[in-house]
Write an enzyme that holds these catalytic residues in place. Structure first.
Site, PDB file in Angstrom:
ATOM      1  N   CYS A 131      26.005  -6.466  25.830  1.00 43.67           N
ATOM      2  CA  CYS A 131      25.732  -6.361  27.540  1.00 43.67           C
ATOM      3  C   CYS A 131      24.316  -6.258  27.951  1.00 43.67           C
ATOM      4  O   CYS A 131      23.420  -6.937  28.591  1.00 43.67           O
ATOM      5  CB  CYS A 131      26.264  -5.050  28.181  1.00 43.67           C
ATOM      6  SG  CYS A 131      26.509  -3.719  26.940  1.00 43.67           S
ATOM      7  N   HIS A 243      21.932  -0.086  31.718  1.00 45.27           N
ATOM      8  CA  HIS A 243      20.836  -0.333  30.939  1.00 45.27           C
ATOM      9  C   HIS A 243      19.812  -0.786  31.541  1.00 45.27           C
ATOM     10  O   HIS A 243      19.482  -1.507  31.625  1.00 45.27           O
ATOM     11  CB  HIS A 243      21.454  -1.756  30.101  1.00 45.27           C
ATOM     12  CG  HIS A 243      22.334  -0.777  29.165  1.00 45.27           C
ATOM     13  ND1 HIS A 243      23.476   0.698  29.218  1.00 45.27           N
ATOM     14  CD2 HIS A 243      23.633  -1.773  28.214  1.00 45.27           C
ATOM     15  CE1 HIS A 243      24.471   0.186  27.943  1.00 45.27           C
ATOM     16  NE2 HIS A 243      24.384  -1.453  28.224  1.00 45.27           N
TER      17      HIS A 243
END
Length: 341
Positions: A131, A243
């Site tokens: 990711c 994130h």
């Protein structure tokens, strides 16, 4: 033309998101099969607004007749079932780490290297990157196309959803218990995550880096350019979804802030929010549920001849996992499966 699609790990955070995105983007399915462990067999799960599907056991499932498998069920599980599914004629798009560095398996971010999808024919498997790597290479690609990147230094601030439902539950429980004088026991993370940051994601390697930091380096080179050195520090932060990354990029030649901003604004999958004012940047809370990779705080690095700093934020469950996998499937059917039919 429609396709029979199986979703492995359908009851997890990413699996559920895969089902949501397939429905949202009106992926051409004639049948969707949610698969999970035996303990979830028979459970009901939503697909779109109106349809409810029954989860089936992965262990007992015959993949014959399945066209595409979207998988996010852990590396050991993928190692076992993915070759079996591919041998039955399915094309597996795997979100785990197991196949990413296999030289015969393409590692793909559709905005960066869609041409590599054609390599699926070697093993019938396509790997979805980590990711944190995905959002970084989406931001780096338009810059690297403009001026060759010499070096990347990145620090990540990764949400607990990257550790699954257990990680999210641990942050919730610890945060509540701080105010109620309850237990701050940690099970999923190595230290307390509530009101704290932990510079440790995945296992430590012999050189002192963690495997998450190693992944960012080797995956970036496989996806974008084998000659780009990357050094990373990956940190878990008390954020539920999204994130963030502070990315320092050194170029081989001059790259102005204006040229970088223009290249990023025109790049697929990127949204630039860089106002140099209060609230003129994107944070994880604002990117949750969104598909884009957001770039802010674009500025010159005065410590090297040709350097820029970027702030890069994205929803790790969507673009960092489920959405990227579905986008791979969309390119796969558009450029390969429909032409072969």
């Amino acid at each position: 033309m429609s396709f029979r699609v199986a979703v492995v790990g359908a009851t997890g955070n990413v699996g559920r998101e895969m089902l949501n995105i397939l429905a949202e983007r009106q992926f051409p399915v004639k049948d969707v099969i949610p698969l999970a462990s035996d303990r979830s067999n028979g459970a009901e799960i939503s697909f779109g607004e109106d349809e409810v599907l029954k989860v089936r056991s992965l262990d007992k499932f015959d993949f014959k007749g399945v066209d595409i498998v979207l998988s996010s069920a852990g590396a050991k599980i993928s190692a076992d079932f993915a070759p079996r599914a591919a041998a039955a004629g399915a094309i597996v798009i795997d979100n785990t780490s197991f196949f990413r560095m296999d030289p015969d398996v393409p590692l793909v971010v559709p905005e960066v290297n869609p041409e590599d999808i054609a390599l699926y024919r070697k093993k019938g498997i396509i790997a979805n990157p980590n990711c944190s790597t995905i959002q970084m290479v989406v931001a780096l690609k338009p810059l690297h196309d403009l001026v060759k990147i010499k070096r990347v230094v990145v620090s990540t601030y990764q949400s607990v959803s990257g550790a699954g439902k257990e990680g999210m539950d641990e942050l919730f429980d610890q945060t509540r218990n701080v105010f109620t004088n309850g237990s701050l026991e940690h099970k999923k993370f190595t230290k307390q995550i509530a009101f704290n940051v932990i510079p440790h994601i995945d296992v430590f390697m012999e050189d002192g880096y963690t495997k998450e930091e190693w992944k960012m380096a080797v995956e970036t080179r496989k996806i974008l350019d084998p000659d780009i050195p990357v050094t990373a520090t990956c940190v878990r932060v008390p954020v539920f979804i999204g994130h963030s990354e502070a990315v320092n990029v050194e170029f081989e030649e001059a790259m102005s802030v204006d040229h970088a901003r223009a290249a990023l604004r025109s790049a697929p999958g990127v949204s630039v929010v860089d106002l140099r004012a209060d609230e003129g940047y994107v944070t994880p809370v604002e990117c949750a549920g969104e598909d884009k990779v957001y770039v802010s705080r674009i500025r010159k690095d005065p410590t090297v001849p040709h350097g820029l700093n970027l702030w890069v934020v994205s929803d790790n469950l969507r673009k960092g996992a489920a959405l990227n996998a579905v986008q791979i499937a969309e390119v796969l059917i558009r450029d390969h499966l429909k032409k072969a039919a």
